[in-house]
Design an enzyme around this catalytic site. Structure first.
Site, PDB file in Angstrom:
ATOM      1  N   HIS A 158     -19.888 144.958  64.826  1.00  0.00           N
ATOM      2  CA  HIS A 158     -19.427 145.127  66.363  1.00  0.00           C
ATOM      3  C   HIS A 158     -19.256 143.859  67.016  1.00  0.00           C
ATOM      4  O   HIS A 158     -18.462 143.440  67.789  1.00  0.00           O
ATOM      5  CB  HIS A 158     -20.566 145.732  66.987  1.00  0.00           C
ATOM      6  CG  HIS A 158     -20.265 147.350  66.904  1.00  0.00           C
ATOM      7  ND1 HIS A 158     -19.035 148.019  67.072  1.00  0.00           N
ATOM      8  CD2 HIS A 158     -21.410 148.002  66.327  1.00  0.00           C
ATOM      9  CE1 HIS A 158     -19.308 149.179  66.735  1.00  0.00           C
ATOM     10  NE2 HIS A 158     -20.714 149.464  66.166  1.00  0.00           N
ATOM     11  N   ARG A 166     -10.140 146.225  60.958  1.00  0.00           N
ATOM     12  CA  ARG A 166     -10.096 146.295  62.507  1.00  0.00           C
ATOM     13  C   ARG A 166     -11.405 145.231  62.991  1.00  0.00           C
ATOM     14  O   ARG A 166     -11.344 144.944  63.932  1.00  0.00           O
ATOM     15  CB  ARG A 166     -10.322 147.535  62.971  1.00  0.00           C
ATOM     16  CG  ARG A 166     -11.773 148.424  62.737  1.00  0.00           C
ATOM     17  CD  ARG A 166     -11.925 149.549  63.533  1.00  0.00           C
ATOM     18  NE  ARG A 166     -11.100 150.663  62.857  1.00  0.00           N
ATOM     19  CZ  ARG A 166     -11.321 151.907  63.182  1.00  0.00           C
ATOM     20  NH1 ARG A 166     -12.324 152.190  63.983  1.00  0.00           N
ATOM     21  NH2 ARG A 166     -10.498 152.622  62.513  1.00  0.00           N
ATOM     22  N   GLU A 207     -20.483 148.055  53.032  1.00  0.00           N
ATOM     23  CA  GLU A 207     -19.840 149.548  53.278  1.00  0.00           C
ATOM     24  C   GLU A 207     -18.314 149.407  53.025  1.00  0.00           C
ATOM     25  O   GLU A 207     -17.713 148.727  53.384  1.00  0.00           O
ATOM     26  CB  GLU A 207     -20.200 150.128  54.595  1.00  0.00           C
ATOM     27  CG  GLU A 207     -21.590 150.161  55.001  1.00  0.00           C
ATOM     28  CD  GLU A 207     -21.703 150.715  56.555  1.00  0.00           C
ATOM     29  OE1 GLU A 207     -20.711 151.010  57.079  1.00  0.00           O
ATOM     30  OE2 GLU A 207     -22.828 150.591  57.074  1.00  0.00           O
ATOM     31  N   THR A 213     -17.331 155.433  61.582  1.00  0.00           N
ATOM     32  CA  THR A 213     -17.443 156.492  60.559  1.00  0.00           C
ATOM     33  C   THR A 213     -18.094 157.932  60.891  1.00  0.00           C
ATOM     34  O   THR A 213     -19.163 158.002  61.608  1.00  0.00           O
ATOM     35  CB  THR A 213     -18.618 155.937  59.482  1.00  0.00           C
ATOM     36  OG1 THR A 213     -18.249 154.595  59.261  1.00  0.00           O
ATOM     37  CG2 THR A 213     -18.201 156.785  58.116  1.00  0.00           C
ATOM     38  N   GLU A 263     -27.564 157.097  51.717  1.00  0.00           N
ATOM     39  CA  GLU A 263     -27.821 157.097  53.189  1.00  0.00           C
ATOM     40  C   GLU A 263     -27.586 158.297  54.095  1.00  0.00           C
ATOM     41  O   GLU A 263     -26.713 158.640  54.016  1.00  0.00           O
ATOM     42  CB  GLU A 263     -26.928 155.761  53.626  1.00  0.00           C
ATOM     43  CG  GLU A 263     -27.370 155.607  54.841  1.00  0.00           C
ATOM     44  CD  GLU A 263     -26.644 154.363  55.541  1.00  0.00           C
ATOM     45  OE1 GLU A 263     -26.220 153.489  55.003  1.00  0.00           O
ATOM     46  OE2 GLU A 263     -26.258 154.483  56.770  1.00  0.00           O
ATOM     47  N   HIS A 266     -26.846 155.521  61.381  1.00  0.00           N
ATOM     48  CA  HIS A 266     -25.694 155.885  62.219  1.00  0.00           C
ATOM     49  C   HIS A 266     -26.243 156.575  63.371  1.00  0.00           C
ATOM     50  O   HIS A 266     -27.018 157.428  63.629  1.00  0.00           O
ATOM     51  CB  HIS A 266     -24.879 156.928  61.528  1.00  0.00           C
ATOM     52  CG  HIS A 266     -23.186 156.742  62.018  1.00  0.00           C
ATOM     53  ND1 HIS A 266     -23.136 157.214  63.263  1.00  0.00           N
ATOM     54  CD2 HIS A 266     -21.978 156.256  61.465  1.00  0.00           C
ATOM     55  CE1 HIS A 266     -21.709 156.987  63.627  1.00  0.00           C
ATOM     56  NE2 HIS A 266     -21.542 156.162  62.706  1.00  0.00           N
TER      57      HIS A 266
HETATM   58  N1  PXP Z   1     -24.530 153.342  58.294  1.00  0.00           N
HETATM   59  C1  PXP Z   1     -23.092 153.654  57.967  1.00  0.00           C
HETATM   60  C2  PXP Z   1     -23.010 154.053  56.559  1.00  0.00           C
HETATM   61  C3  PXP Z   1     -22.148 153.317  58.907  1.00  0.00           C
HETATM   62  O1  PXP Z   1     -20.972 153.651  58.732  1.00  0.00           O
HETATM   63  C4  PXP Z   1     -22.547 152.916  60.243  1.00  0.00           C
HETATM   64  C5  PXP Z   1     -21.626 152.499  61.105  1.00  0.00           C
HETATM   65  O2  PXP Z   1     -20.933 151.257  60.922  1.00  0.00           O
HETATM   66  C6  PXP Z   1     -23.981 152.595  60.391  1.00  0.00           C
HETATM   67  C7  PXP Z   1     -24.911 152.699  59.484  1.00  0.00           C
HETATM   68  C8  PXP Z   1     -24.597 152.050  61.680  1.00  0.00           C
HETATM   69  O3  PXP Z   1     -24.525 153.027  62.896  1.00  0.00           O
HETATM   70  P1  PXP Z   1     -24.713 152.424  64.162  1.00  0.00           P
HETATM   71  O4  PXP Z   1     -23.809 151.214  64.520  1.00  0.00           O
HETATM   72  O5  PXP Z   1     -24.389 153.772  64.961  1.00  0.00           O
HETATM   73  O6  PXP Z   1     -26.132 151.985  64.139  1.00  0.00           O
END
Ligand code: PXP
Length: 384
Positions: free
Chosen positions: A155, A194, A215, A246, A296, A336
């Protein structure tokens, strides 16, 4: 305190666990300034080492080469531990353990030797060494309650890309994440670039000292980049161009062959693989069949639950799936949608060894700074 790890074995071993375990042992035994070398080899090299140094022409599970004799002193190198991954795999299978439990037990055995214990000297010495090993395993068991926190800095790059400029730089964010004490940095190199750019990934590979997770979708382009850049671990995720983030786990049941091929290619390059999946037992069983090292668990549905009942249901599912995955020999990460409110409930789930969190930490960092935001999440996960 320095732990040097060399792996001379096929890929697919999640080596950071051994480094972490060795660091914990050194720390707890008052050897913070000492040095320890770990070498992971296959049967063939273990046989050569045995033949050369111990006059026995066969493979064994672990050999220690002490550099000190008791009393053991801090500030001086402690020695070397050589572990044979093939033998560890066979022994784990026979003992009904997963590979990492076996590797930890072998590390502890080798470490006890470096502390001056020797079970081969007689019955009394063997009993004493066993007591030392039990104490060391107990230390690891207690420490393991604390999962790792890996922080996703995508981010930060999203804000930079809003102006297609240079700021804010996810590289700076990664440095602050590490300074705050996190266990790793995560980035998602998307097909459409992006947020994270190729330059970010390559620079992060240079500077991240903890653990760099990449990732990515299991496409040929990404596989090539990963094998070239060599992150510490790859998390395979599904990717759709139009999605905001995702949106769901990978459908391993449907794409088992393609995912298994990707896992093999990455493992052959020495990169362990985690697969991002929904908490669903058939997906976990399929993930285990691909020979990935980790899963995960997608915690999105848990994080977005609208009622207490819904959250309870999703929580139970995560716990059940985490246990199943561990029983199948997979390491378990979770991520996530996790934030400062919903993470505490997952912390006691002993099977979860890593939380991957991005959005909530970066959001909070806007107001309190990155280091503070990471430290607050670390307090939740590790209690300190
Ligand atoms: N794990 C994976 C596989 C993800 O794709 C993401 C989002 O990029 C995250 C964890 C982290 O999610 P969040 O940004 O909602 O904490």
């Amino acid at each position: 305190m320095a732990v040097y790890l060399t792996t001379r074995c096929r890929g697919g071993v999640y080596a950071p666990i051994l480094i972490r375990a060795a660091q914990i042992l050194l720390n707890k035994k008052g050897l913070k300034n000492s040095e320890l070398s770990l070498l992971l080899v296959e049967d063939e090299e273990m046989t050569e080492i045995n033949a050369k140094w111990l006059s026995r022409p066969y493979t064994t599970n672990v050999i220690s080469f002490p550099q000190q004799s008791p009393p053991i002193k801090d500030n001086e190198p402690l020695g070397d531990i050589v572990i044979c991954i093939d033998t560890a795999r066979r022994e784990a299978h026979q003992a009904g353990q997963n590979l990492y439990q076996r590797l930890e037990a072998l590390l502890v055995h080798g470490f006890a030797h470096l502390l001056g214990e020797d079970h081969e000297l007689g019955e009394k010495e063997a009993l004493r060494m066993k007591a030392v090993e039990d104490e060391l395993l107990d230390i690891l068991r207690k420490e393991k309650v604390m999962a790792d926190l890996c922080v996703n800095v995508d981010h930060v790059a999203t804000i930079r890309q809003a102006r297609l400029g240079k700021e804010p730089d996810p590289i700076y964010a990664a440095v602050l994440v590490e300074l705050a004490g996190a266990d790793g940095v995560v980035v998602h190199l998307r097909e459409d670039r992006r947020h994270i750019q190729d330059r970010d990934l390559r620079l992060l590979r240079e500077i991240v000292k903890t653990r760099l997770t990449m990732e990515m979708a299991a496409t040929q382009e990404m596989l090539k980049i990963a094998c070239d850049v060599k992150p510490d671990i790859v998390t395979l995720v599904p990717e759709r161009r139009q999605e905001l983030t995702t949106e769901g786990g990978l459908d391993v049941v449907k794409f088992e062959k393609e995912i298994a091929d990707a896992v093999k290619r990455l493992n052959d390059s020495g990169i362990p693989v985690s697969i991002f999946i929904d908490p669903d037992s058939s997906q976990i069983e399929a993930a285990a069949r691909t020979k990935a090292q980790c899963i995960e668990i997608h915690t999105g549905r848990y994080a977005e639950a609208q009622t207490e009942e819904e959250e309870d249901k999703e929580f139970d599912l995560i716990v059940e799936c985490a246990k199943l995955a561990r029983d199948l020999g997979l390491r378990v990460h979770a991520g996530h949608g996790l934030d400062y409110r919903n993470t505490p409930r997952l912390v006691p789930v002993a099977e979860i060894e890593e939380f991957s969190i991005g959005h909530s930490i970066v959001s909070r960092a806007i107001f309190v700074g990155m280091e503070q935001a990471v430290k607050e999440m670390l307090k939740i996960i590790k209690g300190c």
